[in-house]
Design an enzyme around this catalytic site. Structure first.
Site, short mmCIF file in Angstrom:
data_model
loop_
_atom_site.label_atom_id
_atom_site.label_comp_id
_atom_site.label_asym_id
_atom_site.label_seq_id
_atom_site.Cartn_x
_atom_site.Cartn_y
_atom_site.Cartn_z
N HIS A 133 -12.64 -5.09 28.65
CA HIS A 133 -13.84 -5.72 29.19
C HIS A 133 -13.86 -7.22 28.88
O HIS A 133 -14.16 -8.04 29.73
CB HIS A 133 -15.10 -5.05 28.61
CG HIS A 133 -15.55 -3.89 29.42
ND1 HIS A 133 -14.92 -2.67 29.38
CD2 HIS A 133 -16.56 -3.75 30.32
CE1 HIS A 133 -15.52 -1.84 30.21
NE2 HIS A 133 -16.52 -2.47 30.80
N LYS A 190 -21.15 7.12 27.40
CA LYS A 190 -22.13 7.92 26.67
C LYS A 190 -23.18 7.00 26.06
O LYS A 190 -22.88 5.87 25.67
CB LYS A 190 -21.47 8.76 25.59
CG LYS A 190 -20.90 7.97 24.42
CD LYS A 190 -20.50 8.90 23.28
CE LYS A 190 -19.67 8.21 22.23
NZ LYS A 190 -20.42 7.79 21.04
#
Lengths: 292, 173
Positions: free
Chosen positions: B36, B101
């Site tokens: 990222h 999650k």
């Protein structure tokens, strides 16, 4: 004459010492790494199975099913229970009548490296926390304790960082009420919320110094969940009840199963303080131990 | 249960509602913290990204090494919150969906609504179970990052729950 006598005494001492080779430690650590990461602890699995029929939230029940099924697949296929195979914390209880031949620390690290490679476990350790580079398998965190006897107990606890990141420490005033301590523990679970893979096992360390309370919170996770051996059983039971009222539930999607157990370790402390540390484990609380 | 296939269309994901369970088949790409950071840096410098992001599904996952005879190791989701810092720029570059999650920040919920993207949850801490839904796994970029490399995964009936829908409704609210 005096020198000869002293030498004889030394020899008799050495004879009493039991010798364990570092290689033996390495091999045992290797074995324990694979076991801890692929076979979910019996006590944890048992608590999941206790929680399942009691859970009334339909989705929560379905997630508990998946968690139990996951443990089954991992064991059967020797696959890691979770892809985060953690930073292994190795506890060594060293009997004072042991002599280790070889380099103990290197043996532990080598054992982890071998175990993780052999078990296809993830290399999640970076050598510099600030200048992060390619991850490797070691060094691990080692806690040693000197105990009576001539045995060596090795425990491997792989710590996943989703939940490790949720650790809390608070230095309470010595006049704090138990209620405040309880609220702090429950609040730590609330803060972890859905993010650290509930249902949790909550490790709590109370007493000692700041660092020792953190160590105790970690060590608490080694004890069997809901074991009868605890010195503060009632406090643990009350906290379990309170935490399970938070309606966090499996994956944080609601339900009564927010924690499988609360394990508290206590230790004497200073008149001026009351350190309390909370170390939360995800539902995949993994550890394996053996005595040499 | 509803089944969806890649490539996903905007229209398709607009029809999905928060809390809904779906099974996904097709291609997804893994990316976690370090990827990222690198993708965002590349975008800021107007450089080409390591993979084309348009229409992609990003899975926050760093699998264990592949055991012999298996397609992939354990491969569950990692905590999504840590990606929040970099997510808006990836959404701007066209990613359609994310799988992870846990919660997202308010800013990310807003960004998901703005770009009409979607955030899915999958079974947390169930990496062994989830490996059963993977049919093919190939490392495609940042191979030097080890488990943090970008894997192209071909999945079949991968179980998902809509965590944040295109209208910006979150399952945790």
């Amino acid at each position: 004459m005096g020198t000869v006598l002293a030498l004889a005494v030394d020899l008799s001492l050495t004879e009493k010492m039991r010798e364990i080779s570092a290689n033996k430690v390495r091999d045992k650590v290797c074995e324990l790494c694979t076991q801890a990461n692929t076979v979910l602890r019996k006590d944890v699995l048992a608590q999941l199975k206790v929680a399942h029929p009691k859970e009334t939230n339909k989705r929560a029940k379905k997630i508990l099913d998946a968690i139990i099924e996951n443990a089954k697949i991992a064991k059967r296929e020797k696959l890691a229970i979770c892809q985060d195979t953690g930073l292994p914390v190795v506890f060594l209880e060293i009997g004072q009548d042991i002599k280790i031949s070889g380099d103990l620390k290197s043996a532990v690290n080598k054992g982890v490296e071998l175990g993780y490679k052999k078990g296809f476990l993830r290399n999640s350790i970076i050598s510099h926390p600030l200048f992060r580079d390619k991850p490797g398998y070691s060094p691990v965190v080692i806690h040693t304790d000197i105990v009576r006897g001539n045995k060596l107990k090795i425990t491997v606890l792989p710590c996943g960082f989703g939940c490790e990141n949720k650790t809390q420490l608070k230095m309470f005033n010595p006049t704090a009420r138990i209620d405040e301590v309880k609220r702090f523990v429950a609040e730590a679970v609330k803060l972890a919320g859905p993010d650290a893979c509930p249902p949790y096992v909550v490790g709590v360390g109370i007493g000692g110094t700041a660092d020792y309370a953190c160590f105790l919170a970690k060590k608490a996770l080694l004890r069997k969940v809901k074991s009868q051996k605890s010195k503060v059983k009632r406090l643990e039971a009350e906290l379990v009840k309170e935490i399970n009222k938070l309606n966090i539930g499996p994956m944080g999607l609601g339900g009564e199963t927010t924690c499988l157990g609360v394990n508290i370790e206590i230790y004497p402390t200073h008149i001026a303080g009351l350190p309390v540390a909370v170390n939360i484990s995800c539902h995949a609380l993994r550890s394996a131990a053996n005595t040499l | 249960m509803k089944r969806i296939n890649t490539p996903l269309t905007k229209r398709e994901i607009e029809r999905l509602n928060v809390g809904e369970e779906v099974l996904l088949s097709g291609v997804i790409y893994t990316a976690r913290d370090q990827v990222h950071k690198r993708l965002a840096e590349a975008i800021h410098k107007n450089k080409k990204t390591a993979i084309d992001l348009k229409g992609r599904i990003i899975y926050y996952c760093g699998p264990t090494p592949k055991p012999k005879g298996k397609i992939i190791g354990s491969c569950g989701p990692t905590t999504s919150l840590r990606m929040d810092e970099f997510t808006p720029v990836l959404l701007k570059k066209g990613i359609l969906a994310m799988i992870g999650k846990g919660r997202r920040s308010k800013a990310i919920i807003q960004a998901i609504k703005k770009y009409k993207a979607i955030y899915f949850l999958t079974y947390a801490g169930c990496g062994a179970l989830l490996s059963k839904y993977i049919q093919k796994a190939t490392k495609v970029a940042y191979k030097n990052l080890g488990p943090e490399a970008i894997y192209k995964l071909e999945v079949r009936d991968f179980p998902l729950i809509v965590g944040i829908d295109t209208k910006g409704r979150s399952i945790y609210d």
